[in-house]
Design a protein around this motif. Structure first.
Motif, PDB file in Angstrom:
ATOM      1  N   CYS A 171       0.829  -1.205   0.000  1.00  0.00           N
ATOM      2  CA  CYS A 171       0.000   0.000   0.000  1.00  0.00           C
ATOM      3  C   CYS A 171       0.866   1.259   0.000  1.00  0.00           C
ATOM      4  CB  CYS A 171      -0.944  -0.006   1.195  1.00  0.00           C
ATOM      5  SG  CYS A 171      -2.272  -1.241   1.069  1.00  0.00           S
ATOM      6  N   PHE A 172       1.997   1.204   0.680  1.00  0.00           N
ATOM      7  CA  PHE A 172       2.941   2.320   0.683  1.00  0.00           C
ATOM      8  C   PHE A 172       3.339   2.690  -0.745  1.00  0.00           C
ATOM      9  CE2 PHE A 172       7.514   2.962   0.060  1.00  0.00           C
ATOM     10  CZ  PHE A 172       7.709   4.205   0.640  1.00  0.00           C
ATOM     11  N   VAL A 173       3.677   1.708  -1.569  1.00  0.00           N
ATOM     12  CA  VAL A 173       4.081   1.979  -2.953  1.00  0.00           C
ATOM     13  C   VAL A 173       2.942   2.626  -3.725  1.00  0.00           C
ATOM     14  CG1 VAL A 173       4.816   0.946  -5.129  1.00  0.00           C
ATOM     15  CG2 VAL A 173       5.724   0.081  -2.980  1.00  0.00           C
ATOM     16  N   ARG A 174       1.745   2.035  -3.641  1.00  0.00           N
ATOM     17  CA  ARG A 174       0.600   2.579  -4.362  1.00  0.00           C
ATOM     18  C   ARG A 174       0.302   4.011  -3.907  1.00  0.00           C
ATOM     19  NH1 ARG A 174      -3.132  -0.446  -6.539  1.00  0.00           N
ATOM     20  NH2 ARG A 174      -1.268  -1.418  -7.422  1.00  0.00           N
ATOM     21  N   PHE A 175       0.393   4.255  -2.605  1.00  0.00           N
ATOM     22  CA  PHE A 175       0.127   5.580  -2.052  1.00  0.00           C
ATOM     23  C   PHE A 175       1.111   6.609  -2.595  1.00  0.00           C
ATOM     24  CE2 PHE A 175       0.916   8.823   1.223  1.00  0.00           C
ATOM     25  CZ  PHE A 175      -0.367   9.295   1.469  1.00  0.00           C
ATOM     26  N   VAL A 176       2.388   6.302  -2.543  1.00  0.00           N
ATOM     27  CA  VAL A 176       3.417   7.232  -3.006  1.00  0.00           C
ATOM     28  C   VAL A 176       3.210   7.584  -4.474  1.00  0.00           C
ATOM     29  CG1 VAL A 176       5.881   7.412  -3.537  1.00  0.00           C
ATOM     30  CG2 VAL A 176       5.150   6.639  -1.279  1.00  0.00           C
ATOM     31  N   HIS A 177       2.863   6.580  -5.292  1.00  0.00           N
ATOM     32  CA  HIS A 177       2.630   6.841  -6.714  1.00  0.00           C
ATOM     33  C   HIS A 177       1.341   7.627  -6.936  1.00  0.00           C
ATOM     34  CE1 HIS A 177       5.378   3.251  -8.010  1.00  0.00           C
ATOM     35  NE2 HIS A 177       6.056   4.336  -7.685  1.00  0.00           N
ATOM     36  N   GLU A 178       0.258   7.240  -6.257  1.00  0.00           N
ATOM     37  CA  GLU A 178      -1.023   7.925  -6.454  1.00  0.00           C
ATOM     38  C   GLU A 178      -0.977   9.369  -5.979  1.00  0.00           C
ATOM     39  OE1 GLU A 178      -4.228   4.214  -6.223  1.00  0.00           O
ATOM     40  OE2 GLU A 178      -4.004   5.579  -4.515  1.00  0.00           O
ATOM     41  N   GLN A 179      -0.250   9.630  -4.902  1.00  0.00           N
ATOM     42  CA  GLN A 179      -0.172  10.989  -4.367  1.00  0.00           C
ATOM     43  C   GLN A 179       0.849  11.863  -5.095  1.00  0.00           C
ATOM     44  OE1 GLN A 179      -2.231  12.221  -1.891  1.00  0.00           O
ATOM     45  NE2 GLN A 179      -3.296  10.267  -2.109  1.00  0.00           N
ATOM     46  N   GLY A 180       1.574  11.268  -6.045  1.00  0.00           N
ATOM     47  CA  GLY A 180       2.561  12.019  -6.801  1.00  0.00           C
ATOM     48  C   GLY A 180       3.799  12.379  -6.011  1.00  0.00           C
ATOM     49  N   LEU A 181       4.059  11.666  -4.929  1.00  0.00           N
ATOM     50  CA  LEU A 181       5.255  11.934  -4.125  1.00  0.00           C
ATOM     51  C   LEU A 181       6.513  11.479  -4.837  1.00  0.00           C
ATOM     52  CD1 LEU A 181       3.951  10.891  -0.585  1.00  0.00           C
ATOM     53  CD2 LEU A 181       4.030  13.181  -1.599  1.00  0.00           C
ATOM     54  N   SER A 182       6.381  10.436  -5.665  1.00  0.00           N
ATOM     55  CA  SER A 182       7.483   9.938  -6.476  1.00  0.00           C
ATOM     56  C   SER A 182       6.910   9.037  -7.556  1.00  0.00           C
ATOM     57  CB  SER A 182       8.482   9.143  -5.617  1.00  0.00           C
ATOM     58  OG  SER A 182       9.480   8.554  -6.440  1.00  0.00           O
ATOM     59  N   HIS A 183       7.589   9.008  -8.708  1.00  0.00           N
ATOM     60  CA  HIS A 183       7.220   8.086  -9.774  1.00  0.00           C
ATOM     61  C   HIS A 183       8.265   6.991  -9.937  1.00  0.00           C
ATOM     62  CE1 HIS A 183       3.838  10.601 -10.864  1.00  0.00           C
ATOM     63  NE2 HIS A 183       4.649  11.651 -10.918  1.00  0.00           N
ATOM     64  N   ALA A 184       9.221   6.930  -9.006  1.00  0.00           N
ATOM     65  CA  ALA A 184      10.263   5.912  -9.076  1.00  0.00           C
ATOM     66  C   ALA A 184       9.655   4.516  -8.945  1.00  0.00           C
ATOM     67  CB  ALA A 184      11.295   6.137  -7.972  1.00  0.00           C
ATOM     68  N   ASN A 185      10.158   3.593  -9.720  1.00  0.00           N
ATOM     69  CA  ASN A 185       9.696   2.204  -9.660  1.00  0.00           C
ATOM     70  C   ASN A 185      10.846   1.305 -10.141  1.00  0.00           C
ATOM     71  OD1 ASN A 185       7.596   0.345  -9.111  1.00  0.00           O
ATOM     72  ND2 ASN A 185       7.194   0.101 -11.273  1.00  0.00           N
ATOM     73  N   PRO A 186      11.470   0.539  -9.248  1.00  0.00           N
ATOM     74  CA  PRO A 186      11.057   0.287  -7.870  1.00  0.00           C
ATOM     75  C   PRO A 186      11.362   1.460  -6.931  1.00  0.00           C
ATOM     76  CG  PRO A 186      13.114  -0.832  -8.331  1.00  0.00           C
ATOM     77  CD  PRO A 186      12.649  -0.265  -9.640  1.00  0.00           C
ATOM     78  N   LEU A 187      10.707   1.393  -5.767  1.00  0.00           N
ATOM     79  CA  LEU A 187      10.933   2.352  -4.697  1.00  0.00           C
ATOM     80  C   LEU A 187      11.782   1.709  -3.608  1.00  0.00           C
ATOM     81  CD1 LEU A 187       7.477   4.061  -4.099  1.00  0.00           C
ATOM     82  CD2 LEU A 187       9.610   5.275  -4.530  1.00  0.00           C
ATOM     83  N   ARG A 188      12.556   2.529  -2.944  1.00  0.00           N
ATOM     84  CA  ARG A 188      13.343   2.050  -1.805  1.00  0.00           C
ATOM     85  C   ARG A 188      12.756   2.645  -0.527  1.00  0.00           C
ATOM     86  NH1 ARG A 188      18.800   4.631  -3.306  1.00  0.00           N
ATOM     87  NH2 ARG A 188      17.271   6.301  -3.644  1.00  0.00           N
ATOM     88  N   ALA A 189      12.341   1.782   0.383  1.00  0.00           N
ATOM     89  CA  ALA A 189      11.689   2.219   1.617  1.00  0.00           C
ATOM     90  C   ALA A 189      12.584   1.913   2.815  1.00  0.00           C
ATOM     91  CB  ALA A 189      10.341   1.534   1.783  1.00  0.00           C
ATOM     92  N   GLN A 190      12.780   2.908   3.650  1.00  0.00           N
ATOM     93  CA  GLN A 190      13.538   2.742   4.889  1.00  0.00           C
ATOM     94  C   GLN A 190      12.579   2.341   5.999  1.00  0.00           C
ATOM     95  OE1 GLN A 190      15.143   6.421   6.302  1.00  0.00           O
ATOM     96  NE2 GLN A 190      16.174   5.513   8.077  1.00  0.00           N
TER      97      GLN A 190
END
Length: 307
Positions: free
Chosen positions: A92-111
């Motif tokens: 859900c974190f990935v989908r949220f970040v993409h939907e909210q336009g916070l980042s379009h990176a794919n893959p994403l790196r999460a700390q």
């Protein structure tokens, strides 16, 4: 990557998204573009299913404090406790970040609290998560083995935990995937004593930091059914790290072979493990977006708790 949250004219008004991954539901907060001071009390208020929004966990997306990650991702259980990892929440974190336009990176790196995760959103809108390291020593799940019997099955060591009212102890596989898990095999998850044995194991004194109690039914070497009583949340419709722990335990016991489809009450997850790399894929869906006055919400919940 660094991000700075701007000042807000009213820091008590928080924008949020309600999301779920296979029925495991979340309130997701953007701590990148708005200031979020999340406390255990506020997490409990948001998660309350009568006075709040309702969720198994609260997810907070924040700026990373390392160049090795795009964002920091924090997880709070419904009881307000902060935990190390949540597989369904990671999707859900990935989908949220993409939907909210916070980042379009794919893959994403999460700390997260225990390291860096790699997460990839597929064209079919499923999300695949690299789940990190698996560990199996009792110390890795903060489990006290003193005086307990043990038995071997395949490559696994099972710890025999006595349960009041049961003639036979439960045989537990111990798995740490950032979160601690204790997995048992049952004949039928529908009739398994999840609501009684689950909380008994979850809060057992031998687990110093509590534990997620998994109940696994093996259908065939590539297919299981699973229910999980999660620490700090109770039984959820799905548990991503719990699904991974069950599959890893089943493979080590010689009962399963990768890949494995895990049927949860909220949907299906796909787990792959080659003895080192552990990957999970499954759905992530936004239910609705909204705004909440966190100060007023906490005040309402305080009145309920003092009645």
């Amino acid at each position: 990557m660094s991000h700075t949250a701007p000042s807000s004219p009213d820091a008590s008004l928080w924008r949020f998204s309600k999301m779920h991954g296979a029925g495991n539901d979340f309130v997701v907060l953007d701590g990148v573009t708005q200031p979020i001071a999340l406390t255990p009390e506020r997490a409990r208020a948001l998660a309350d299913r009568h006075f709040g929004i309702g969720a198994d966990q609260i997810l907070l997306v924040e700026p990373a404090d390392t160049d090795q990650a795009d964002f920091r991702y924090r997880i709070f259980n419904a009881d307000g406790s902060e935990v190390e990892h949540c597989g369904n929440g990671a999707r859900c974190f990935v989908r949220f970040v993409h939907e909210q336009g916070l980042s379009h990176a794919n893959p994403l790196r999460a700390q997260i609290r225990t390291g860096i995760l790699s997460l990839n959103e597929a064209p079919d809108q499923s999300v695949e998560v690299s789940m990190g390291m698996t560990r199996f020593a009792p110390a890795d799940v903060h489990f006290d083995t003193q005086g307990l019997e043990q038995t071997a099955q395949g490559q696994d060591t099972l710890w025999l935990l006595p349960v009041p009212g049961q003639e036979q102890p439960v045989a537990l596989s111990l798995v740490s995937i950032s979160n601690p898990h204790a997995v048992q095999v049952v004949d039928d998850v529908q009739t398994a004593p999840v609501q009684t044995v689950g909380p008994f194991i979850e809060s057992h004194a031998r687990f110093a930091r509590k534990v997620n109690a998994g109940f696994m039914q093996v259908l065939d070497p590539h297919h299981i059914r699973l229910r999980v009583y999660e620490r700090g949340a109770g039984e959820t419709l799905a548990c991503g790290t719990g699904a991974c722990a069950a599959v890893v335990a089943g493979i080590r016991r010689g009962l399963l072979q990768s890949p494995v489809v895990v049927d949860t009450r909220g949907g299906a997850l796909r787990i792959q493990w080659d003895g080192q790399q552990l990957r999970m894929s499954g759905p992530a869906q936004t239910v609705f977006n909204g705004q909440v006055d966190i100060v007023a919400l906490c005040a309402s919940l305080a009145k309920k708790e003092t009645f």
